[in-house]
Design an enzyme around this catalytic site. Structure first.
Site, PDB file in Angstrom:
ATOM      1  N   HIS A  85       0.819  -1.208   0.000  1.00  0.00           N
ATOM      2  CA  HIS A  85       0.000   0.000   0.000  1.00  0.00           C
ATOM      3  C   HIS A  85       0.856   1.262   0.000  1.00  0.00           C
ATOM      4  O   HIS A  85       2.006   1.259   0.453  1.00  0.00           O
ATOM      5  CB  HIS A  85      -0.933  -0.007   1.199  1.00  0.00           C
ATOM      6  CG  HIS A  85      -2.035  -1.012   1.072  1.00  0.00           C
ATOM      7  ND1 HIS A  85      -3.065  -1.087   1.981  1.00  0.00           N
ATOM      8  CD2 HIS A  85      -2.275  -1.972   0.150  1.00  0.00           C
ATOM      9  CE1 HIS A  85      -3.895  -2.052   1.618  1.00  0.00           C
ATOM     10  NE2 HIS A  85      -3.430  -2.609   0.515  1.00  0.00           N
ATOM     11  N   GLU A  87       0.703   4.006   1.805  1.00  0.00           N
ATOM     12  CA  GLU A  87       1.134   4.440   3.134  1.00  0.00           C
ATOM     13  C   GLU A  87       2.328   3.605   3.608  1.00  0.00           C
ATOM     14  O   GLU A  87       3.275   4.131   4.193  1.00  0.00           O
ATOM     15  CB  GLU A  87      -0.011   4.306   4.151  1.00  0.00           C
ATOM     16  CG  GLU A  87      -1.278   5.035   3.781  1.00  0.00           C
ATOM     17  CD  GLU A  87      -2.269   4.169   3.006  1.00  0.00           C
ATOM     18  OE1 GLU A  87      -3.478   4.350   3.213  1.00  0.00           O
ATOM     19  OE2 GLU A  87      -1.851   3.305   2.201  1.00  0.00           O
TER      20      GLU A  87
END
Length: 160
Positions: A85, A87
Site C-alpha cells: 500500500h 502508506e
C-alpha cells in the site's frame, strides 16, 4: 516598467500536499485503485509512496491482479495481494533513508486500511488527511481509539 500587483491565489497547505499525493498516485501499478501517500512535517515533504509491487517484482499491470483472480472484494483480505500500500511504501521509504517521521502528517488519496492504520499509529504519525473513502470500519475505529487526528480533505471548486 510597471509591476503587476494582482496577487495570484495560492493553494492552502492541505490543497498543496493533497495535489502532490494525487500526483504520486499516478505512479501506481495497481489495476484496481491508484493510491498516493506523502509524509509531511513542519510543511516539508519527507517521503512519498504509491501502491504497487515490491522492487524487482513483475507489475500487476503485466501479470494481472491476484485479488481479481481470486474474487476478493475491496477492503477484505489485504494479505492476499502482490502489492504494497501507498502508506506502507511511504513509511518504508522514510525508514530506508533514515528520515525521522515521529509527529508527522500523512496525506493520502484514500482512507488507510486497518493494516496501514496500525503501521501509521506505531510509526508515530499524529495526523492523517485523506480524500477518498475505503470500506474499512475497523481502521476508522482503531484510529479513533489511538487518538489519531483524522481529517477528510474536501476539494474546492478551484481544485477541480
Amino acid at each position: 516598467m510597471s509591476q503587476d500587483t494582482t496577487q495570484t491565489s495560492r493553494p492552502s497547505w492541505d490543497e498543496y500536499f493533497m495535489s502532490i499525493a494525487t500526483q504520486v498516485a499516478d505512479r501506481s501499478t495497481c489495476i484496481r485503485r491508484h493510491v498516493g501517500a506523502i509524509i509531511v512535517k513542519d510543511k516539508r515533504l519527507l517521503a512519498t509512496g504509491y501502491n504497487g509491487v515490491p522492487v524487482g517484482v513483475e507489475h500487476c499491470t503485466t501479470r494481472g491482479c491476484l485479488r481479481d483472480q481470486m474474487g476478493i472484494p475491496s477492503g477484505e483480505r489485504h494479505e492476499l495481494c502482490r502489492g504494497t500500500h501507498a502508506e506502507q511504501n511511504a513509511l518504508l521509504q522514510a525508514a530506508r533513508y533514515g528520515t525521522p517521521i515521529d509527529g508527522a502528517t500523512v496525506y493520502c488519496t484514500t482512507q488507510p486500511c486497518i493494516q496501514c492504520a496500525k503501521m501509521l499509529i506505531n510509526a508515530g504519525i499524529k495526523e492523517i488527511v485523506f480524500e477518498g473513502g475505503y470500506p474499512d470500519e475497523l481502521a476508522r475505529e482503531l484510529l479513533g481509539e489511538a487518538g489519531m487526528q483524522v481529517r477528510v480533505f474536501e476539494r474546492t471548486e478551484k481544485d477541480l
